[in-house]
Design a protein around this motif. Structure first.
Motif, PDB file in Angstrom:
ATOM      1  N   CYS A   1     110.332  46.226 128.723  1.00  0.00           N
ATOM      2  CA  CYS A   1     109.301  45.744 127.578  1.00  0.00           C
ATOM      3  C   CYS A   1     110.412  46.379 126.755  1.00  0.00           C
ATOM      4  O   CYS A   1     110.773  46.112 125.447  1.00  0.00           O
TER       5      CYS A   1
ATOM      6  N   CYS B   1     103.145  51.616 131.477  1.00  0.00           N
ATOM      7  CA  CYS B   1     104.257  51.362 130.275  1.00  0.00           C
ATOM      8  C   CYS B   1     102.995  50.900 128.968  1.00  0.00           C
ATOM      9  O   CYS B   1     101.894  50.147 129.207  1.00  0.00           O
TER      10      CYS B   1
ATOM     11  N   ARG C   1     102.845  47.906 133.449  1.00  0.00           N
ATOM     12  CA  ARG C   1     103.458  48.527 135.157  1.00  0.00           C
ATOM     13  C   ARG C   1     102.971  50.048 134.443  1.00  0.00           C
ATOM     14  O   ARG C   1     103.525  50.440 133.973  1.00  0.00           O
TER      15      ARG C   1
ATOM     16  N   CYS D   1     108.368  50.543 129.402  1.00  0.00           N
ATOM     17  CA  CYS D   1     109.475  50.423 130.358  1.00  0.00           C
ATOM     18  C   CYS D   1     110.706  49.908 130.280  1.00  0.00           C
ATOM     19  O   CYS D   1     111.115  49.456 128.962  1.00  0.00           O
TER      20      CYS D   1
ATOM     21  N   CYS E   1     103.642  46.533 129.141  1.00  0.00           N
ATOM     22  CA  CYS E   1     103.100  45.364 129.838  1.00  0.00           C
ATOM     23  C   CYS E   1     102.327  46.149 130.516  1.00  0.00           C
ATOM     24  O   CYS E   1     101.895  45.149 132.418  1.00  0.00           O
TER      25      CYS E   1
END
Ligand code: ZN
Length: 203
Positions: free
Chosen positions: A73, A54, A59, A70, A57
């Motif tokens: 977010c 992402c 992830r 993602c 963030c």
């Protein structure tokens, strides 16, 4: 090249996997059908293309042509005044399972080893500061959600020290998870109730 040795050496690099276990993995593979090994190697080869990191963030999430954010977010239902910093993707998943937290996240990617001389190269500290630079004025709180291990606490102290000047500049609070988590436990392995309590009692 000794395929057996090479493969067990690669398994040995997996988190928590020792040399004996890694050899057992190779013996296990030898006992499986050729289709099993083919499927496994195909999925491993596909992994980098099917999973994206992402933009906000960091992830991992299923790669999509529509967004580089993602689901968390990209969601309009998350509280943008709260930012939770976690060590790994697995910690984020545990926190989500507890349903206690409605803000957004930042994934450091690792914890900082005690004797590490270059923490900026171990975790995404630079990217975290960049994100806070951009969103600082909307933040009311940054929650440092690290495991209650020696390394987790070291990581937490280091991140807190780095963020303190920004917390003053942008006027947000830096908090840490509260009681509930017992010493030595990894966030990833804590149950949902424990995590929810640790979040509610953050200080
Ligand atoms: Zn994200």
């Amino acid at each position: 090249v000794d395929t057996f040795e090479k493969l067990s050496e690669l398994f040995n690099r997996f988190p928590g996997i020792g040399p004996r276990q890694s050899r057992r993995f190779v013996y296990f593979l030898l006992g499986q059908s050729p289709q099993y090994a083919a499927e496994l190697s195909r999925l491993i080869a596909e992994l980098p293309r099917s999973v994206a990191s992402c933009r906000s963030c960091f992830r991992y999430f299923p790669a999509s042509a529509h967004s580089d954010l993602c689901g968390i977010c990209g969601s309009s239902r998350r509280d943008t005044s709260l930012l939770m910093v976690v060590e790994r993707d697995a910690d984020l998943e545990s926190m989500e399972k507890s349903r206690a937290y409605q803000g957004r996240y930042f994934v450091l990617g690792a914890s900082i080893p005690i004797l590490e001389k270059n923490p900026e190269e171990t975790v995404r500290l630079r990217q975290l500061k960049q994100r806070i630079e951009q969103e600082g004025t909307t933040l009311s709180e940054v929650i440092l959600a690290m495991s209650l291990t020696t390394e987790g606490e070291h990581t937490m102290e280091h991140i807190a020290a780095c963020l303190r000047p920004m917390a003053e500049e942008f006027d947000f609070k830096i908090s840490t998870l509260g009681r509930g988590l017992s010493t030595g436990t990894e966030l990833e392995y804590s149950d949902a109730t424990t995590i929810a309590n640790a979040f509610k009692t953050r200080t």
